[in-house]
Design an enzyme around this catalytic site. Structure first.
Site, mmCIF file in Angstrom:
data_model
loop_
_atom_site.group_PDB
_atom_site.id
_atom_site.type_symbol
_atom_site.label_atom_id
_atom_site.label_comp_id
_atom_site.label_asym_id
_atom_site.label_seq_id
_atom_site.Cartn_x
_atom_site.Cartn_y
_atom_site.Cartn_z
ATOM 1 N N TYR A 159 11.382 2.580 4.924
ATOM 2 C CA TYR A 159 11.158 1.783 3.707
ATOM 3 C C TYR A 159 12.411 1.782 2.820
ATOM 4 O O TYR A 159 12.655 0.844 2.065
ATOM 5 C CB TYR A 159 9.918 2.293 2.973
ATOM 6 C CG TYR A 159 9.258 1.215 2.130
ATOM 7 C CD1 TYR A 159 8.790 0.036 2.713
ATOM 8 C CD2 TYR A 159 9.122 1.354 0.761
ATOM 9 C CE1 TYR A 159 8.204 -0.961 1.948
ATOM 10 C CE2 TYR A 159 8.535 0.369 -0.016
ATOM 11 C CZ TYR A 159 8.075 -0.781 0.583
ATOM 12 O OH TYR A 159 7.500 -1.766 -0.176
ATOM 13 N N LYS A 166 10.848 -0.492 -5.354
ATOM 14 C CA LYS A 166 9.447 -0.414 -5.830
ATOM 15 C C LYS A 166 9.319 0.625 -6.954
ATOM 16 O O LYS A 166 8.505 0.453 -7.855
ATOM 17 C CB LYS A 166 8.500 -0.078 -4.677
ATOM 18 C CG LYS A 166 8.323 -1.207 -3.655
ATOM 19 C CD LYS A 166 7.725 -2.462 -4.263
ATOM 20 C CE LYS A 166 7.318 -3.460 -3.192
ATOM 21 N NZ LYS A 166 7.057 -4.800 -3.762
HETATM 22 P P1 NAD Z 1 4.973 -12.105 2.337
HETATM 23 O O1 NAD Z 1 6.203 -12.153 3.164
HETATM 24 O O2 NAD Z 1 3.859 -12.982 2.721
HETATM 25 O O3 NAD Z 1 5.331 -12.360 0.799
HETATM 26 C C1 NAD Z 1 6.584 -12.057 0.228
HETATM 27 C C2 NAD Z 1 6.986 -13.263 -0.566
HETATM 28 O O4 NAD Z 1 8.171 -13.019 -1.306
HETATM 29 C C3 NAD Z 1 7.269 -14.491 0.322
HETATM 30 O O5 NAD Z 1 6.440 -15.558 -0.092
HETATM 31 C C4 NAD Z 1 8.727 -14.799 0.022
HETATM 32 O O6 NAD Z 1 9.017 -16.175 0.062
HETATM 33 C C5 NAD Z 1 8.837 -14.256 -1.381
HETATM 34 N N1 NAD Z 1 10.233 -14.118 -1.801
HETATM 35 C C6 NAD Z 1 11.203 -13.330 -1.250
HETATM 36 N N2 NAD Z 1 12.369 -13.534 -1.893
HETATM 37 C C7 NAD Z 1 12.118 -14.440 -2.881
HETATM 38 C C8 NAD Z 1 12.914 -15.058 -3.874
HETATM 39 N N3 NAD Z 1 14.227 -14.802 -4.009
HETATM 40 N N4 NAD Z 1 12.328 -15.950 -4.718
HETATM 41 C C9 NAD Z 1 11.015 -16.225 -4.612
HETATM 42 N N5 NAD Z 1 10.213 -15.688 -3.677
HETATM 43 C C10 NAD Z 1 10.766 -14.812 -2.831
HETATM 44 O O7 NAD Z 1 4.512 -10.570 2.358
HETATM 45 P P2 NAD Z 1 3.432 -9.766 1.489
HETATM 46 O O8 NAD Z 1 3.169 -8.544 2.278
HETATM 47 O O9 NAD Z 1 2.329 -10.652 1.102
HETATM 48 O O10 NAD Z 1 4.286 -9.326 0.233
HETATM 49 C C11 NAD Z 1 3.888 -9.600 -1.098
HETATM 50 C C12 NAD Z 1 4.166 -8.395 -1.988
HETATM 51 O O11 NAD Z 1 3.291 -7.327 -1.613
HETATM 52 C C13 NAD Z 1 5.582 -7.838 -1.877
HETATM 53 O O12 NAD Z 1 6.005 -7.399 -3.160
HETATM 54 C C14 NAD Z 1 5.401 -6.642 -0.967
HETATM 55 O O13 NAD Z 1 6.411 -5.687 -1.126
HETATM 56 C C15 NAD Z 1 4.062 -6.154 -1.475
HETATM 57 N N6 NAD Z 1 3.362 -5.209 -0.589
HETATM 58 C C16 NAD Z 1 3.122 -5.510 0.704
HETATM 59 C C17 NAD Z 1 2.473 -4.603 1.520
HETATM 60 C C18 NAD Z 1 2.220 -4.895 2.980
HETATM 61 O O14 NAD Z 1 1.982 -3.947 3.744
HETATM 62 N N7 NAD Z 1 2.218 -6.137 3.405
HETATM 63 C C19 NAD Z 1 2.045 -3.364 0.994
HETATM 64 C C20 NAD Z 1 2.285 -3.104 -0.360
HETATM 65 C C21 NAD Z 1 2.944 -4.018 -1.135
#
Ligand code: NAD
Length: 258
Positions: A159, A166
């Site tokens: 990570y 984060k």
């Molecule tokens: P995802 O890839 O579907 O979503 C991430 C989004 O961030 C995408 O839509 C991408 O286009 C957007 N993004 C990245 N750079 C960008 C920029 N410069 N401008 C605008 N948008 C931008 O994946 P997800 O898992 O749905 O992630 C969403 C959030 O949840 C993130 O913050 C991620 O760290 C967090 N998260 C995910 C998990 C997991 O296991 N999937 C766990 C905890 C937290």
């Protein structure tokens, strides 16, 4: 009795890349309860995906705006557009993060200055920048929710620089909550368990994480998009009106285990 009271409210949902995105889970729930959802996207490809997904929701009031969170100009333009069209913003779901793939694969000590700054800019500072641009349009009881992960406070394999981002995101969330509280605006984070999404593909040890959670978490299973979406609904709604500056875990209880 409608406890959620989000019908007719204008909620900005940032970060739908496809149907697996955590943000899409939230958007579906919001549309189910009659909220107006304004989607923001970075890539044209995401815009196309969002428009396709919205084909099943044509009777709902929605909008789609471009917003690259690495650019102040793009953020300002997006929120001016949204503010002009919708007037008041009642909630924002910040579900956006990014880091260079090599910074997750390499040893942490190899992290470059540029890679570190990029992860911070995209994944942590973006919450501040978005809150600033949205502020003139935010309702008196608006709620801002961001998505975090356990890597903010524990060292999790693979990570790396995203864990540091984060940690900064959660601290920024608390400082924003303290600052905006006098305006009635709440800011919270949801620390979601591991969910298979596009972003998760970048984490090299993701499959091992899923197995470990199944074995170790009190609920003996992984969490899913719907569970995170439901808690996000609570945090956006008046049900959580006494809560700000908190990180809420939706992770089958994994974080409490030793
Ligand atoms: P995802 O890839 O579907 O979503 C991430 C989004 O961030 C995408 O839509 C991408 O286009 C957007 N993004 C990245 N750079 C960008 C920029 N410069 N401008 C605008 N948008 C931008 O994946 P997800 O898992 O749905 O992630 C969403 C959030 O949840 C993130 O913050 C991620 O760290 C967090 N998260 C995910 C998990 C997991 O296991 N999937 C766990 C905890 C937290």
């Amino acid at each position: 009795m409608d406890l959620i009271q989000l019908a007719g409210k204008n909620i900005v949902v940032m970060g739908v890349a496809n149907e697996r995105s955590i943000a899409w889970g939230v958007a579906k729930r919001l549309m189910e309860v009659g909220a107006n959802v304004i989607f923001t996207y970075r890539k044209e490809r995401s815009k196309g995906k969002i428009e396709k997904l919205l084909a099943d929701y044509s009777d709902h009031k929605t909008a789609v705006a471009e917003c690259d969170v690495n650019s102040d100009e793009s953020i300002a333009k997006a929120f001016e557009e949204i503010g002009t069209k919708f007037g008041t913003i009642h909630g924002i779901v910040h579900s956006v993060a990014f880091a260079h793939a090599e910074d997750l694969k390499n040893r942490f000590v190899e992290t470059t200055r540029e890679g570190y700054a990029f992860a911070q800019d995209t994944s942590a500072y973006s919450l501040v920048a978005v809150s600033k641009a949205a502020k003139p349009y935010l309702a008196e009881d608006a709620s801002i929710v961001t998505m975090s992960y356990l890597g903010a406070e524990r060292v999790l394999d693979g990570y790396n620089v995203m864990g540091v981002a984060k940690a900064a995101l959660e601290a920024a969330m608390r400082y924003l909550a303290a600052d905006l509280g006098s305006d009635g605006i709440r800011v919270n984070a949801i620390s979601a368990g591991a969910i298979r999404t596009l972003a998760a593909k970048g984490v090299p040890s993701f499959n091992q994480i899923l197995h470990k959670v199944e074995e170790t978490a009190p609920l003996k299973r992984n969490t899913n998009q719907e569970e995170v979406a439901d808690m996000t609904m609570v945090m956006l709604s008046r049900l959580s009106r006494g809560v700000t500056g908190e990180t809420i875990y939706v992770d089958s209880g994994y974080n409490i285990m030793g």
